[in-house]
Enzyme design. Structure first.
Site, PDB file in Angstrom:
ATOM      1  N   GLY A   1       3.765  19.151  67.072  1.00 47.07           N
ATOM      2  CA  GLY A   1       4.045  17.775  67.473  1.00 47.07           C
ATOM      3  C   GLY A   1       3.758  16.756  66.372  1.00 47.07           C
ATOM      4  O   GLY A   1       3.174  17.082  65.338  1.00 47.07           O
ATOM      5  N   HIS A   2       4.113  15.513  66.659  1.00 44.28           N
ATOM      6  CA  HIS A   2       3.953  14.476  65.630  1.00 44.28           C
ATOM      7  C   HIS A   2       2.488  14.220  65.303  1.00 44.28           C
ATOM      8  O   HIS A   2       1.631  14.223  66.161  1.00 44.28           O
ATOM      9  CB  HIS A   2       4.662  13.166  65.983  1.00 44.28           C
ATOM     10  CG  HIS A   2       4.440  12.648  67.355  1.00 44.28           C
ATOM     11  ND1 HIS A   2       5.155  11.602  67.871  1.00 44.28           N
ATOM     12  CD2 HIS A   2       3.592  13.024  68.330  1.00 44.28           C
ATOM     13  CE1 HIS A   2       4.751  11.364  69.092  1.00 44.28           C
ATOM     14  NE2 HIS A   2       3.813  12.203  69.392  1.00 44.28           N
TER      15      HIS A   2
END
Lengths: 348, 348, 348
Positions: free
Chosen positions: A237-238
């Site tokens: 994920g970011h």
């Protein structure tokens, strides 16, 4: 690639016992080996296979050297020595510089003349592709991407705009690096997308498996350290940060902003919540469910291994009552305590 | 994109306190902000960062407004206001109509002149691409596909024949929409594939993550409502229906014919069996195992969080005995009851 | 495709009751059927729908034949007969031999003149594509790949160098077959990649879902038997072997060197450790965690189904104490035993 044992032993730093002129040209398993192959004994439980091997040479440890009927390369770490020998016998094809005529390359991209850009690959504006890089067929190299020296994109890799890849990376088909991550603010029932303006930044010697995704940062970057190895179907994920030499097996997912230390091993199908902190040298076993930070090195696990379905159904039904069962146990303990005290009073 | 605070406040509906001529051009985190950046305070626990921020302006709530040394935009929902401001400062590149010469477009496809079809993209027969659509590089737009106005296919998206995409969709690399789903009848040991003649139909404002798959219906359609947001690596089986504004995090899988309501949130790596009914406003936490319908709004969970492996092994061994343990507990309760009654008789 | 019931009944081996001249041209669900459609009744619980169906004909079993107001095709296995009828009514488009001018085909590749190679597909050196094969748009067919007769690669399939695909295979978009698997030796903190020189070998009638990965063998091959069916997002590690007609649902992962028997069904999101042995006719339910070999046919399960989060939290807290709870239960049993003995002595 054919090489004699004297030269091979020297290149991998093993000591040779037997005829140094013997030639090997490929690796094989002990029990499937034939003339011209190099095999290895990594695990003592396969020692019995040595007697009948048809390999031309075997890599093994000092303790097993006497039991081998063919020439041996003795090593303190036979598996590592085997890996190094296999890399000598099975080298990747050399990269020949050039751009396939069917590639669609923006004129502002800078491609080192020693790099290869394969058929039907797209290279967008301002991308920079370093010396010795191999970009296979059907890749998409987005705007402003940078790929360090000697990296290899096997085929059909997507690097979204701004992605940075270090040197000697190995990226497998279907990988998507630098996608805009999953960030929304809620406006009543409606989701409003938050622009994702950070980048995905990969260190040197990083490997990304097939169909694995590494999202770009929301603000600030998603960062994979040097030597990070990701298997297939992984989701990063970011703003995740992963320390050097941490390795992850397939189907694992790491939620946004989680920070993982160095030298961790994360087995397959592990799930991690977001905003966690994982120390160096933490190991998670397969399908572990990670909902909190782990700040101490160690091995952590979760999940219920499979069992016959009938037994599973009965046990799961009890799991649903587990808190109640524990309360009843406590109640029993209290009752027994009272009875014991009562009995004590009677007896005194 | 540079804008002064007076104009920005007006456009996002926030009230400005401070110098309205100050210019901002990008967003940043409070503790990494520099001159020209706009930041925000969404969570009171970071309030201490306000004093030292170098941002040129901060979006925050009324309660925090006095503590900020730089101009502020006051909002009732700072995170949402930040999202809107970030969209103003970091707009997507405008779409310039045209078809890249390397694209392979069937002459029967209808592409709006304001839409862009990128390099090495395939557009098959009878596809219809609406006004303002951006189709990035290396996409495959199958026969008879329709894409609504202002949708954006970042790169390497596959829309299988007949897929319908609404307006303002955002589809990320590797997404596969409208695959023929997993339907077979058994003929002895052999599997006979059942033709999948339904479609995948996506509403307006839908987002599909990287490498996410939405299978077409077997008979009838797979339907994603308006505003549905799917993260990466998600699997949506045939004939699934998902209500408006439901969001799903990465690695989740929904089996065929399950119907999910509106405004649900489904965290990462959740698995749902087929033919279930999930009400509106249901929320599943990460790695939840959904084997039955949930007809009431609420938050549902499952799974065993990770713990040190030694403790896990001991507890799992007991889980296998759980039904037996519960029976022994019941037996103890009965025994104690009998003893108490016996004691009662003695005492009377 | 329009066909009358007399001919259809003959081709699928069903017995017709009613007007054999009635024409059907497509399939539909009982409750959504219209004139010209063929429907089926597979599950007795939908029997009430028969009375009001608008289908022109229905496939059903002998027991339901009398209750149907329209012509029927009677079958012992209505679902299988429906599958066969649907394949007649909805045949895949015939393959027209040729190579799209935008494809990038190495001159040394051998493509049967009856095979189709679609737009923007890459075919590398020495690949062999058999008669009647359909290679859709944007595929990558690596060096030395072989694809057997009548196989169909829908679009954007990647077959890495050396991959072997049997006859009548169906490969969906995003599939990656023959990636170099995840094999490393450790050199201190550094990972050293081990060359992966085996192949991925797929039998006849194999199906590979969208974005599914099958890694090549490390030494020796990864082998999928005839009739193996894999759904989307599946990971098959190096040197896995899967027996004939075994089927797997989406999001499942099989670690390296595990051997799975014939006729197994493996539901969604199952995870298997490496080096396991799974017998023929083993069935795992969804999200099962398989950490040991299963040598007996049967149905096996694991995992904790979702429940309201409050109850889940309480029960999970008790799971962490489960070994201690079991010890306390044992202690109680011992205490009670002692009390009973003491009471026995008192009473005697």
């Amino acid at each position: 690639m054919e090489i004699n044992l004297t030269e091979l032993a020297a290149r991998v730093g093993a000591s040779l016992r037997g005829d140094g002129d013997v030639l090997v040209s490929r690796v094989a398993q002990l029990n499937q080996a034939a003339e011209g192959t190099l095999s290895f004994l990594g695990d003592a439980k396969y020692r019995a296979r040595l007697a009948e091997t048809r390999a031309s040479a075997v890599i093994l440890s000092e303790a097993d050297a006497d039991q081998c009927p063919v020439p041996v390369l003795v090593s303190k770490n036979p598996y590592l020595t085997f890996a190094e020998a296999a890399r000598i016998l099975h080298p990747p094809a050399p990269v020949v510089g050039g751009v396939h005529p069917s590639a669609a390359v923006d004129p502002s991209a800078r491609i080192d003349p020693t790099a290869w850009v394969g058929p039907l690959t797209v290279v967008e504006a301002d991308a920079v592709i370093g010396a010795g890089v191999f970009v296979g067929p059907s890749c998409v190299i987005g705007q402003g991407v940078r790929i360090g020296e000697d990296s290899r994109l096997v085929a059909r890799v997507t690097l979204c705009a701004g992605t940075q890849v270090g040197r000697r990376a190995l990226l497998h088909p279907g990988a998507v690096i630098g996608r805009e991550g999953f960030g929304f603010a809620r406006d009543g029932e409606r989701w409003v997308r938050i622009p994702q303006i950070g980048r995905a930044v990969l260190g040197d010697d990083v490997e990304i498996g097939a169909n694995t995704c590494v999202d770009r940062g929301a603000i600030g970057d998603t960062v994979l350290g040097d030597g990070v190895k990701l298997d297939n179907h992984i989701q990063i994920g970011h703003n995740v940060e992963i320390g050097d030499n941490t390795a992850m097996a397939a189907n694992t997912g790491i939620s946004g902003s989680t920070r993982i230390g160095r030298n961790c091993t994360i087995a397959g199908a592990v799930g991690m919540a977001g905003h966690l902190e994982i120390a160096d040298n933490v190991h998670f076993t397969g399908m572990a469910m990670v909902t909190k930070s782990f700040l101490e090195p160690g091995v952590y696990s979760s999940g219920i291994p499979a069992m016959p379905s009938g037994a599973w159904r009965r046990n799961v039904a009890r799991f649903r009552q587990l808190d109640e069962l524990a309360r009843r146990l406590k109640q029993l303990e209290t009752s027994l305590e009272i009875m014991n005290q009562a009995q004590g009073r009677e007896e005194s």
